[in-house]
Design an enzyme around this catalytic site. Structure first.
Site, PDB file in Angstrom:
ATOM      1  N   ASP A  80      -8.513  -5.197  -5.354  1.00 42.64           N
ATOM      2  CA  ASP A  80      -8.724  -3.804  -4.938  1.00 42.64           C
ATOM      3  C   ASP A  80      -7.871  -2.789  -5.700  1.00 42.64           C
ATOM      4  O   ASP A  80      -6.838  -3.110  -6.260  1.00 42.64           O
ATOM      5  CB  ASP A  80      -8.487  -3.658  -3.425  1.00 42.64           C
ATOM      6  CG  ASP A  80      -7.078  -4.066  -3.015  1.00 42.64           C
ATOM      7  OD1 ASP A  80      -6.560  -5.070  -3.560  1.00 42.64           O
ATOM      8  OD2 ASP A  80      -6.477  -3.395  -2.163  1.00 42.64           O
ATOM      9  N   GLU A 137      -5.945  -5.839  -0.630  1.00 43.35           N
ATOM     10  CA  GLU A 137      -4.520  -6.130  -0.411  1.00 43.35           C
ATOM     11  C   GLU A 137      -3.762  -4.883   0.011  1.00 43.35           C
ATOM     12  O   GLU A 137      -2.802  -4.951   0.763  1.00 43.35           O
ATOM     13  CB  GLU A 137      -3.896  -6.707  -1.690  1.00 43.35           C
ATOM     14  CG  GLU A 137      -2.467  -7.215  -1.512  1.00 43.35           C
ATOM     15  CD  GLU A 137      -1.427  -6.095  -1.407  1.00 43.35           C
ATOM     16  OE1 GLU A 137      -0.499  -6.213  -0.606  1.00 43.35           O
ATOM     17  OE2 GLU A 137      -1.576  -5.077  -2.124  1.00 43.35           O
TER      18      GLU A 137
HETATM   19 ZN    ZN Z   1       0.004  -2.026  -4.603  1.00 42.44          ZN
HETATM   20 ZN    ZN Z   2      -0.424  -4.878  -5.860  1.00 45.16          ZN
END
Ligand code: ZN
Ligand code: ZN
Length: 389
Positions: A80, A137
Protein backbone atom coordinates in the site's frame (compact mmCIF):
# COMPACT_ATOMS: atom_id res chain seq x y z
CA UNK A 1 31.50 -2.36 -3.26
CA UNK A 2 27.94 -3.39 -2.51
CA UNK A 3 27.52 -4.84 -6.03
CA UNK A 4 29.25 -7.97 -4.78
CA UNK A 5 26.07 -8.67 -2.79
CA UNK A 6 24.04 -9.09 -5.99
CA UNK A 7 23.56 -12.65 -7.26
CA UNK A 8 24.23 -13.10 -11.00
CA UNK A 9 20.68 -14.38 -11.59
CA UNK A 10 19.29 -11.27 -9.88
CA UNK A 11 21.65 -8.99 -11.82
CA UNK A 12 20.26 -10.52 -15.01
CA UNK A 13 16.73 -9.29 -14.22
CA UNK A 14 17.66 -6.15 -12.28
CA UNK A 15 16.80 -3.60 -15.00
CA UNK A 16 13.43 -5.23 -15.54
CA UNK A 17 12.66 -5.29 -11.81
CA UNK A 18 13.65 -1.64 -11.40
CA UNK A 19 11.27 -0.79 -14.25
CA UNK A 20 8.56 -2.78 -12.46
CA UNK A 21 9.28 -0.92 -9.21
CA UNK A 22 8.89 2.41 -11.01
CA UNK A 23 5.68 1.22 -12.62
CA UNK A 24 4.32 0.45 -9.13
CA UNK A 25 5.60 3.82 -7.94
CA UNK A 26 3.72 5.65 -10.67
CA UNK A 27 0.45 3.87 -9.81
CA UNK A 28 0.22 3.94 -6.01
CA UNK A 29 -2.94 2.70 -4.29
CA UNK A 30 -4.19 3.21 -0.74
CA UNK A 31 -4.75 0.41 1.79
CA UNK A 32 -7.32 -2.23 0.77
CA UNK A 33 -7.57 -0.52 -2.63
CA UNK A 34 -4.46 -2.17 -4.11
CA UNK A 35 -6.48 -3.73 -6.94
CA UNK A 36 -4.11 -2.99 -9.82
CA UNK A 37 -1.04 -3.68 -7.68
CA UNK A 38 -2.27 -7.06 -6.42
CA UNK A 39 -3.48 -8.03 -9.91
CA UNK A 40 -0.01 -7.31 -11.27
CA UNK A 41 1.65 -9.27 -8.44
CA UNK A 42 -0.70 -12.23 -8.94
CA UNK A 43 -0.14 -12.30 -12.72
CA UNK A 44 3.65 -12.28 -12.31
CA UNK A 45 3.61 -15.04 -9.70
CA UNK A 46 1.32 -17.17 -11.86
CA UNK A 47 3.52 -16.70 -14.89
CA UNK A 48 6.50 -17.95 -12.87
CA UNK A 49 4.68 -21.12 -11.75
CA UNK A 50 3.34 -20.18 -8.33
CA UNK A 51 -0.04 -21.35 -7.09
CA UNK A 52 -1.72 -18.01 -6.45
CA UNK A 53 -4.48 -17.20 -3.98
CA UNK A 54 -6.09 -13.80 -4.44
CA UNK A 55 -8.29 -11.82 -2.09
CA UNK A 56 -6.66 -12.93 1.18
CA UNK A 57 -7.66 -10.24 3.69
CA UNK A 58 -9.15 -8.00 1.04
CA UNK A 59 -6.56 -7.26 -1.64
CA UNK A 60 -3.85 -9.56 -0.31
CA UNK A 61 -2.14 -12.16 -2.52
CA UNK A 62 -0.26 -15.32 -1.55
CA UNK A 63 1.98 -17.18 -3.99
CA UNK A 64 2.96 -20.72 -3.03
CA UNK A 65 5.60 -22.96 -4.49
CA UNK A 66 6.21 -26.41 -3.00
CA UNK A 67 9.09 -28.75 -3.76
CA UNK A 68 8.46 -31.89 -1.73
CA UNK A 69 8.14 -31.95 2.03
CA UNK A 70 10.23 -29.86 4.37
CA UNK A 71 10.26 -26.52 6.08
CA UNK A 72 7.65 -23.95 5.19
CA UNK A 73 9.05 -20.45 4.77
CA UNK A 74 6.98 -17.26 4.64
CA UNK A 75 8.30 -14.01 3.14
CA UNK A 76 6.08 -10.96 3.35
CA UNK A 77 5.99 -7.66 1.47
CA UNK A 78 3.54 -4.77 1.88
CA UNK A 79 1.87 -3.13 -1.14
CA UNK A 80 0.00 0.00 0.00
CA UNK A 81 0.80 3.68 -0.49
CA UNK A 82 0.01 6.83 1.53
CA UNK A 83 -2.34 9.82 1.15
CA UNK A 84 0.57 12.18 0.43
CA UNK A 85 1.02 14.46 -2.60
CA UNK A 86 4.34 13.50 -4.19
CA UNK A 87 6.95 16.23 -4.62
CA UNK A 88 9.92 14.30 -6.03
CA UNK A 89 9.58 15.59 -9.60
CA UNK A 90 10.77 12.16 -10.80
CA UNK A 91 9.79 10.98 -14.29
CA UNK A 92 7.99 8.02 -12.68
CA UNK A 93 6.32 10.13 -9.95
CA UNK A 94 2.79 9.25 -8.87
CA UNK A 95 0.10 9.67 -11.47
CA UNK A 96 -2.58 9.14 -8.83
CA UNK A 97 -2.93 12.63 -7.40
CA UNK A 98 -2.64 12.81 -3.63
CA UNK A 99 -1.41 9.22 -3.29
CA UNK A 100 2.24 8.31 -3.03
CA UNK A 101 4.58 5.40 -2.34
CA UNK A 102 6.32 7.39 0.39
CA UNK A 103 7.20 4.36 2.52
CA UNK A 104 8.92 2.27 -0.15
CA UNK A 105 6.33 -0.50 -0.29
CA UNK A 106 6.76 -0.37 -4.09
CA UNK A 107 10.38 -1.37 -3.47
CA UNK A 108 9.47 -4.12 -0.99
CA UNK A 109 6.99 -5.59 -3.48
CA UNK A 110 9.47 -5.46 -6.39
CA UNK A 111 12.25 -6.93 -4.23
CA UNK A 112 10.15 -9.92 -3.24
CA UNK A 113 8.92 -10.41 -6.82
CA UNK A 114 12.52 -10.46 -8.07
CA UNK A 115 13.36 -13.12 -5.47
CA UNK A 116 10.18 -15.03 -6.38
CA UNK A 117 11.28 -15.25 -9.98
CA UNK A 118 14.81 -16.46 -9.16
CA UNK A 119 13.59 -19.02 -6.63
CA UNK A 120 11.08 -20.39 -9.13
CA UNK A 121 13.93 -21.06 -11.56
CA UNK A 122 16.01 -22.88 -8.97
CA UNK A 123 15.37 -26.58 -8.45
CA UNK A 124 17.71 -27.53 -5.61
CA UNK A 125 15.64 -26.33 -2.65
CA UNK A 126 13.10 -28.43 -0.69
CA UNK A 127 10.02 -27.38 1.23
CA UNK A 128 7.29 -24.79 0.77
CA UNK A 129 7.67 -21.14 -0.07
CA UNK A 130 4.77 -18.84 0.84
CA UNK A 131 5.15 -15.35 -0.58
CA UNK A 132 2.74 -13.04 1.21
CA UNK A 133 1.84 -9.74 -0.46
CA UNK A 134 -0.02 -7.80 2.17
CA UNK A 135 -2.43 -4.89 1.79
CA UNK A 136 -2.94 -1.90 4.04
CA UNK A 137 0.07 -1.78 6.36
CA UNK A 138 -0.31 1.98 6.88
CA UNK A 139 -2.60 2.12 9.90
CA UNK A 140 -5.36 -0.16 8.63
CA UNK A 141 -3.94 -3.45 9.87
CA UNK A 142 -3.89 -5.45 6.65
CA UNK A 143 -1.73 -8.08 8.38
CA UNK A 144 -4.47 -8.77 10.91
CA UNK A 145 -7.06 -8.91 8.13
CA UNK A 146 -5.04 -11.60 6.35
CA UNK A 147 -4.63 -13.55 9.59
CA UNK A 148 -8.38 -13.37 10.30
CA UNK A 149 -8.94 -14.57 6.75
CA UNK A 150 -7.05 -17.77 7.59
CA UNK A 151 -3.57 -16.86 6.34
CA UNK A 152 -1.71 -19.22 8.65
CA UNK A 153 -4.32 -22.01 8.43
CA UNK A 154 -4.14 -22.11 4.64
CA UNK A 155 -0.45 -21.20 4.41
CA UNK A 156 1.27 -22.41 7.59
CA UNK A 157 4.78 -21.02 7.97
CA UNK A 158 7.52 -22.51 10.17
CA UNK A 159 9.53 -19.32 9.82
CA UNK A 160 8.48 -15.90 8.61
CA UNK A 161 10.39 -12.80 7.53
CA UNK A 162 9.73 -9.33 6.17
CA UNK A 163 12.00 -6.40 5.36
CA UNK A 164 11.60 -2.62 5.46
CA UNK A 165 13.88 0.00 3.95
CA UNK A 166 15.44 2.47 6.37
CA UNK A 167 16.67 5.88 5.16
CA UNK A 168 19.84 7.05 6.86
CA UNK A 169 21.75 3.78 6.48
CA UNK A 170 23.94 2.76 3.51
CA UNK A 171 21.93 1.37 0.58
CA UNK A 172 21.55 -2.40 0.63
CA UNK A 173 23.02 -3.04 4.06
CA UNK A 174 20.95 -5.47 6.10
CA UNK A 175 19.83 -4.76 9.66
CA UNK A 176 18.91 -7.45 12.18
CA UNK A 177 17.77 -6.97 15.76
CA UNK A 178 16.52 -9.56 18.21
CA UNK A 179 13.68 -8.89 20.65
CA UNK A 180 11.44 -5.82 20.75
CA UNK A 181 12.19 -3.87 17.58
CA UNK A 182 9.21 -1.61 16.90
CA UNK A 183 6.80 0.07 19.26
CA UNK A 184 3.16 -0.42 20.02
CA UNK A 185 1.14 2.61 18.91
CA UNK A 186 -2.05 3.64 20.65
CA UNK A 187 -4.12 6.73 19.98
CA UNK A 188 -5.98 8.46 22.74
CA UNK A 189 -8.54 11.21 22.66
CA UNK A 190 -9.31 12.98 25.94
CA UNK A 191 -12.37 15.18 25.92
CA UNK A 192 -12.41 17.61 28.84
CA UNK A 193 -15.82 18.95 29.75
CA UNK A 194 -15.97 22.05 31.92
CA UNK A 195 -18.49 24.86 31.96
CA UNK A 196 -18.33 27.59 29.32
CA UNK A 197 -19.12 31.25 29.84
CA UNK A 198 -17.93 34.85 29.54
CA UNK A 199 -14.18 35.36 29.68
CA UNK A 200 -14.84 38.34 31.98
CA UNK A 201 -16.43 36.04 34.58
CA UNK A 202 -14.05 33.06 34.83
CA UNK A 203 -15.22 32.36 38.40
CA UNK A 204 -18.59 31.31 37.00
CA UNK A 205 -17.02 28.81 34.61
CA UNK A 206 -14.90 25.68 34.73
CA UNK A 207 -12.27 26.49 32.12
CA UNK A 208 -11.43 23.35 30.07
CA UNK A 209 -8.40 25.13 28.56
CA UNK A 210 -6.78 25.37 31.99
CA UNK A 211 -7.71 21.75 32.75
CA UNK A 212 -6.36 20.63 29.36
CA UNK A 213 -3.09 22.50 29.88
CA UNK A 214 -2.81 20.96 33.30
CA UNK A 215 -3.32 17.47 31.84
CA UNK A 216 -0.65 18.12 29.19
CA UNK A 217 1.86 19.06 31.89
CA UNK A 218 0.89 16.16 34.15
CA UNK A 219 1.35 13.72 31.24
CA UNK A 220 5.01 14.75 31.01
CA UNK A 221 5.59 12.94 34.29
CA UNK A 222 4.55 9.53 32.91
CA UNK A 223 7.72 8.81 30.93
CA UNK A 224 9.90 10.83 33.32
CA UNK A 225 8.62 9.38 36.62
CA UNK A 226 6.65 6.15 36.01
CA UNK A 227 8.50 4.33 33.23
CA UNK A 228 11.72 2.66 34.36
CA UNK A 229 14.81 4.48 33.01
CA UNK A 230 15.98 1.43 31.02
CA UNK A 231 12.64 1.15 29.18
CA UNK A 232 11.52 3.22 26.19
CA UNK A 233 8.19 4.99 25.83
CA UNK A 234 6.62 8.02 24.18
CA UNK A 235 3.60 10.08 25.25
CA UNK A 236 3.07 12.90 22.74
CA UNK A 237 0.15 15.32 22.73
CA UNK A 238 -0.07 15.94 19.01
CA UNK A 239 -3.15 18.13 19.07
CA UNK A 240 -4.99 20.27 21.60
CA UNK A 241 -8.20 21.98 20.49
CA UNK A 242 -10.45 24.29 22.47
CA UNK A 243 -12.40 27.45 21.95
CA UNK A 244 -12.42 29.86 19.03
CA UNK A 245 -12.27 33.43 20.35
CA UNK A 246 -10.53 35.25 23.18
CA UNK A 247 -13.55 36.48 25.13
CA UNK A 248 -15.43 33.19 25.48
CA UNK A 249 -14.54 30.31 27.74
CA UNK A 250 -15.25 27.13 25.81
CA UNK A 251 -17.24 24.23 27.24
CA UNK A 252 -14.83 21.54 25.97
CA UNK A 253 -11.20 20.89 25.20
CA UNK A 254 -9.95 17.91 23.17
CA UNK A 255 -6.49 16.38 23.49
CA UNK A 256 -5.14 13.87 20.97
CA UNK A 257 -2.25 11.68 22.08
CA UNK A 258 0.15 9.26 20.45
CA UNK A 259 1.31 6.67 22.98
CA UNK A 260 4.14 4.23 22.24
CA UNK A 261 6.01 1.52 24.12
CA UNK A 262 8.50 -1.27 23.47
CA UNK A 263 6.97 -3.81 25.84
CA UNK A 264 3.45 -4.97 26.65
CA UNK A 265 4.00 -4.18 30.36
CA UNK A 266 5.03 -0.59 29.69
CA UNK A 267 2.14 -0.22 27.25
CA UNK A 268 -0.25 -1.20 30.06
CA UNK A 269 1.47 1.08 32.55
CA UNK A 270 1.11 4.05 30.17
CA UNK A 271 -2.61 3.45 29.79
CA UNK A 272 -3.14 3.17 33.53
CA UNK A 273 -1.21 6.37 34.28
CA UNK A 274 -2.73 8.40 31.44
CA UNK A 275 -6.24 7.51 32.57
CA UNK A 276 -5.48 8.24 36.23
CA UNK A 277 -3.76 11.56 35.54
CA UNK A 278 -6.43 12.83 33.15
CA UNK A 279 -9.25 11.87 35.52
CA UNK A 280 -7.42 13.19 38.58
CA UNK A 281 -6.48 16.51 37.02
CA UNK A 282 -10.02 17.05 35.73
CA UNK A 283 -11.60 16.15 39.07
CA UNK A 284 -9.35 18.58 40.92
CA UNK A 285 -10.86 21.42 38.84
CA UNK A 286 -14.43 20.16 38.99
CA UNK A 287 -14.30 19.14 35.32
CA UNK A 288 -14.76 15.69 33.81
CA UNK A 289 -13.03 13.70 31.08
CA UNK A 290 -14.15 11.18 28.55
CA UNK A 291 -11.28 9.00 27.36
CA UNK A 292 -11.30 7.17 24.05
CA UNK A 293 -8.30 4.80 24.17
CA UNK A 294 -7.74 3.11 20.82
CA UNK A 295 -5.21 0.28 20.73
CA UNK A 296 -3.22 0.21 17.51
CA UNK A 297 -0.47 -2.17 16.42
CA UNK A 298 1.21 -4.16 19.21
CA UNK A 299 4.94 -4.19 20.00
CA UNK A 300 6.86 -5.96 17.24
CA UNK A 301 9.08 -8.62 18.79
CA UNK A 302 11.67 -10.42 16.67
CA UNK A 303 12.26 -14.05 17.61
CA UNK A 304 15.80 -14.99 18.62
CA UNK A 305 16.26 -18.07 16.43
CA UNK A 306 15.01 -16.51 13.19
CA UNK A 307 16.96 -13.31 13.86
CA UNK A 308 20.09 -15.43 14.37
CA UNK A 309 19.43 -17.18 11.04
CA UNK A 310 18.97 -13.83 9.28
CA UNK A 311 22.21 -12.61 10.83
CA UNK A 312 24.08 -15.77 9.78
CA UNK A 313 22.86 -15.51 6.17
CA UNK A 314 23.97 -11.86 5.89
CA UNK A 315 27.38 -12.72 7.39
CA UNK A 316 27.90 -15.74 5.11
CA UNK A 317 26.83 -13.82 2.01
CA UNK A 318 28.23 -10.35 2.56
CA UNK A 319 30.46 -10.52 5.61
CA UNK A 320 30.46 -8.05 8.48
CA UNK A 321 30.34 -5.17 5.95
CA UNK A 322 26.83 -6.17 4.88
CA UNK A 323 25.35 -5.60 8.33
CA UNK A 324 23.99 -2.25 9.48
CA UNK A 325 26.01 -1.07 12.42
CA UNK A 326 24.24 0.25 15.48
CA UNK A 327 20.66 -0.52 14.49
CA UNK A 328 18.36 0.37 17.38
CA UNK A 329 14.63 -0.27 17.94
CA UNK A 330 12.24 2.20 16.31
CA UNK A 331 9.36 3.93 18.08
CA UNK A 332 7.35 3.70 14.85
CA UNK A 333 4.90 0.80 14.58
CA UNK A 334 4.32 -1.94 12.06
CA UNK A 335 1.50 -4.47 11.64
CA UNK A 336 3.91 -7.33 10.86
CA UNK A 337 3.86 -7.44 14.69
CA UNK A 338 0.55 -9.34 14.48
CA UNK A 339 2.14 -11.99 12.26
CA UNK A 340 5.11 -12.36 14.61
CA UNK A 341 2.68 -12.93 17.51
CA UNK A 342 1.53 -16.08 15.70
CA UNK A 343 4.54 -17.27 13.79
CA UNK A 344 8.26 -17.30 14.65
CA UNK A 345 10.18 -14.88 12.51
CA UNK A 346 12.04 -11.64 12.23
CA UNK A 347 11.53 -8.19 10.77
CA UNK A 348 14.65 -7.07 8.94
CA UNK A 349 15.89 -3.70 7.75
CA UNK A 350 17.61 -2.69 4.54
CA UNK A 351 19.46 0.62 4.21
CA UNK A 352 17.92 3.11 1.78
CA UNK A 353 20.99 5.32 1.50
CA UNK A 354 22.76 7.63 3.95
CA UNK A 355 23.31 10.70 1.81
CA UNK A 356 21.44 13.93 2.46
CA UNK A 357 19.46 13.37 -0.75
CA UNK A 358 17.61 10.51 0.91
CA UNK A 359 14.43 11.75 2.56
CA UNK A 360 12.80 10.16 5.55
CA UNK A 361 9.84 7.80 5.17
CA UNK A 362 6.42 9.46 4.66
CA UNK A 363 8.10 12.58 3.25
CA UNK A 364 6.77 13.97 -0.09
CA UNK A 365 10.35 13.91 -1.42
CA UNK A 366 11.03 10.28 -0.49
CA UNK A 367 11.89 7.59 -3.04
CA UNK A 368 12.87 3.95 -2.61
CA UNK A 369 16.53 3.50 -3.53
CA UNK A 370 16.80 1.25 -6.58
CA UNK A 371 20.40 0.43 -5.64
CA UNK A 372 18.96 -1.64 -2.77
CA UNK A 373 16.55 -3.63 -4.90
CA UNK A 374 18.89 -6.26 -6.32
CA UNK A 375 20.71 -6.64 -3.00
CA UNK A 376 17.47 -7.12 -1.08
CA UNK A 377 16.25 -9.64 -3.66
CA UNK A 378 19.59 -11.51 -3.52
CA UNK A 379 19.35 -11.58 0.25
CA UNK A 380 15.85 -13.09 0.08
CA UNK A 381 17.17 -15.78 -2.29
CA UNK A 382 20.11 -16.59 0.01
CA UNK A 383 17.83 -16.68 3.07
CA UNK A 384 15.35 -18.99 1.32
CA UNK A 385 18.15 -21.28 0.12
CA UNK A 386 19.58 -21.44 3.65
CA UNK A 387 16.24 -22.34 5.24
CA UNK A 388 14.89 -24.59 2.48
CA UNK A 389 17.94 -26.82 2.02
ZN1 ZN B 1 4.92 3.82 6.38
ZN1 ZN C 1 6.29 1.14 5.48
Amino acid sequence: MSRQWVLPEVAAIEAEMIALRRELHARPELGFEEHATSALVAAKLEAWGYRVTRGVGGTGVVGTLARGSGTSLGLRADMDALPIREATGLPYASRNDGIMHACGHDGHTAMLLAAARCLAEKTHWRGTLNLIFQPAEEGLGGALKMIEDGLFQHFPCDRLFAMHNVPGFPAGKIGVHSGAFMASADEVTIRVTGRGGHAAAPHQTIDPVVVGASIVMALQSVVARNVAPHEQAVVSVGALHAGSVSNVIAPHADLHLSVRALSADVRELLERRIRALAEGQAASYGASVEIDYRHGYPVLVNHDEETAIAHRVALDWGGEAMLIDGLRPFMASEDFAYMLERCPGSYLSIGNGDGTQHCSLHHPGYDFNDASLAIGASYWVKLAEYILQ
